[in-house]
Design a protein around this motif. Structure first.
Motif, PDB file in Angstrom:
ATOM      1  N   ASN A 330    -128.623 138.191 102.756  1.00 51.20           N
ATOM      2  CA  ASN A 330    -129.474 137.828 101.619  1.00 51.20           C
ATOM      3  C   ASN A 330    -129.125 138.645 100.379  1.00 51.20           C
ATOM      4  N   LEU A 331    -128.821 139.927 100.600  1.00 48.41           N
ATOM      5  CA  LEU A 331    -128.403 140.781  99.483  1.00 48.41           C
ATOM      6  C   LEU A 331    -127.090 140.272  98.891  1.00 48.41           C
ATOM      7  N   GLY A 332    -126.176 139.841  99.777  1.00 44.34           N
ATOM      8  CA  GLY A 332    -124.908 139.297  99.313  1.00 44.34           C
ATOM      9  C   GLY A 332    -125.094 138.065  98.449  1.00 44.34           C
ATOM     10  N   GLU A 333    -126.000 137.190  98.851  1.00 39.94           N
ATOM     11  CA  GLU A 333    -126.259 135.973  98.089  1.00 39.94           C
ATOM     12  C   GLU A 333    -126.958 136.297  96.766  1.00 39.94           C
ATOM     13  N   LYS A 334    -127.839 137.282  96.794  1.00 42.09           N
ATOM     14  CA  LYS A 334    -128.595 137.657  95.604  1.00 42.09           C
ATOM     15  C   LYS A 334    -127.687 138.271  94.536  1.00 42.09           C
ATOM     16  N   THR A 335    -126.640 138.929  94.972  1.00 44.53           N
ATOM     17  CA  THR A 335    -125.725 139.617  94.034  1.00 44.53           C
ATOM     18  C   THR A 335    -124.380 138.902  93.935  1.00 44.53           C
ATOM     19  N   ALA A 336    -124.395 137.595  94.175  1.00 42.72           N
ATOM     20  CA  ALA A 336    -123.152 136.810  94.201  1.00 42.72           C
ATOM     21  C   ALA A 336    -122.751 136.346  92.808  1.00 42.72           C
ATOM     22  N   LYS A 337    -121.478 135.954  92.722  1.00 43.95           N
ATOM     23  CA  LYS A 337    -120.938 135.343  91.521  1.00 43.95           C
ATOM     24  C   LYS A 337    -120.151 134.118  91.932  1.00 43.95           C
ATOM     25  N   LYS A 338    -120.358 133.000  91.212  1.00 42.77           N
ATOM     26  CA  LYS A 338    -119.634 131.773  91.494  1.00 42.77           C
ATOM     27  C   LYS A 338    -118.478 131.616  90.528  1.00 42.77           C
ATOM     28  N   ASP A 339    -117.458 130.836  90.933  1.00 38.78           N
ATOM     29  CA  ASP A 339    -116.361 130.529  90.022  1.00 38.78           C
ATOM     30  C   ASP A 339    -116.929 129.919  88.752  1.00 38.78           C
ATOM     31  N   GLY A 340    -116.502 130.452  87.607  1.00 40.09           N
ATOM     32  CA  GLY A 340    -116.963 129.921  86.336  1.00 40.09           C
ATOM     33  C   GLY A 340    -118.145 130.669  85.753  1.00 40.09           C
ATOM     34  N   ASP A 341    -118.798 131.525  86.571  1.00 38.37           N
ATOM     35  CA  ASP A 341    -119.916 132.322  86.047  1.00 38.37           C
ATOM     36  C   ASP A 341    -119.406 133.351  85.038  1.00 38.37           C
TER      37      ASP A 341
END
Length: 341
Positions: A330-341
């Motif tokens: 959940n922490l990984g998803e919360k601090t994620a970055k997507k391509d194009g962000d």
């Protein structure tokens, strides 16, 4: 579990996943050659001699600094640091890089094993230049892995063609899997990306205040910053949190306004929001596990060692134990970055 082939990195690449062991050695050797055999790019600006003089010194500082986080720093050659000659760019290239420069002051191109500086090396801005360079040098030294990618139609990061082994030609597609604390997914999402940048910036801050006083290239700027800090200490007395103040004090500037007047400004280090969130997490982990740790810095060290060595398990166990099963993801998803962000 992803572990380095050996303790001593020979380039910015640590591991190649999902390939035969012999192919991994072959590919790592390829990146070692890339790392050691950089050639001048047609868009590159000549380095000032004082910059070239500083890089070996910083490499030595880096070796000393990173021992506490479980790795032997790789020696980054001066020729792997690229300064952009903006006058040589096409209009399209200029627009692309200026847009990129709004997001970041530099980048590490792991495919080419090169640090590309989008800042100019110039008087009164050398301190921020070296802070930015050191940030990217931490990325180079962090755990970086790529995985084999099977989609020939696109989506890969690196294409190695005609890799010859035993007279057999191979084409191998690679996609980034890890960079520091960040874990890259096939769909382009990079879990923990914001956390990784926060940890890297915090390492840069510690490095800055420990070593940059010994760097003559930034002596004037460093003294001005130090004078400002001492004034703050005298004004605030015992109320001042010195560590917190340093974290907000990247550099100081004297800027001339349109009317000819001058103003004094204090500039913070980057990723301030990401670093605030990191320290909220560290504070909470310390409060809930105070019997196991003597300081909050011990918990930060777990994050830093995970980024540098690739070993996520110790910090993952602490987070799961504290917040429950699935909390690390959940922490990984919360601090994620997507391509194009």
């Amino acid at each position: 579990m992803e572990q380095p082939r050996q303790n001593l990195k020979e380039s910015g690449m640590s591991r190649i996943i999902n390939v035969e062991p012999s192919d991994e050695i072959d590919i790592l050797d390829y990146f070692k050659d890339q790392f050691n055999e950089q050639t001048k790019d047609k868009l590159e600006k000549e380095h000032p001699q004082e910059l070239d003089d500083a890089v070996p010194v910083i490499n030595n500082f880096m070796k000393d600094f990173l021992k506490q986080y479980g790795i032997e720093a790789v020696n980054i050659p001066v020729k792997n640091i690229y300064l952009i000659d903006w006058s040589k760019l096409t209009e399209e290239q200029t627009q692309i890089l200026k847009k990129k420069a709004q997001e970041t002051a530099a980048l590490y191109n792991s495919a080419k094993q090169a640090i590309v500086m989008l800042l100019n090396y110039e008087d009164d801005k050398k301190l921020v230049f070296f802070q930015t360079l050191v940030h990217e040098m931490f990325h180079v030294n962090s755990f970086i892995s790529y995985t084999r990618f099977n989609n020939q139609e696109g989506g890969y990061d690196i294409k190695l063609t005609e890799r010859v082994k035993n007279d057999e030609k191979k084409t191998i597609l690679l996609k980034q899997r890890r960079i520091g604390f960040s874990v890259c997914q096939p769909d382009g999402v990079a879990y923990f990306n914001n956390l990784n940048e926060a940890v890297t910036t915090e390492l840069t801050i510690r490095f800055d205040w420990k070593y940059f006083s010994q760097l003559p290239q930034v002596a004037e700027e460093y003294k001005r910053r130090q004078d400002f800090l001492e004034e703050e200490i005298q004004t605030s007395g015992k109320k001042l949190d010195l560590d917190q103040t340093k974290r907000k004090l990247a550099n100081t500037e004297e800027k001339q306004q349109a009317d000819g007047s001058w103003i004094f400004t204090v500039n913070p280090y980057p990723y301030s929001d990401e670093r605030k969130n990191l320290y909220k997490l560290i504070d909470d982990l310390f409060e809930k596990n105070e019997s196991e740790f003597s300081s909050k810095e011990e918990i930060f060290n777990l994050f830093a060692m995970a980024a540098m060595t690739g070993k996520l398990l110790p910090i993952a166990k602490l987070i799961e134990k504290t917040y429950g099963k699935g909390s690390f993801r959940n922490l990984g998803e919360k601090t994620a970055k997507k391509d194009g962000d």
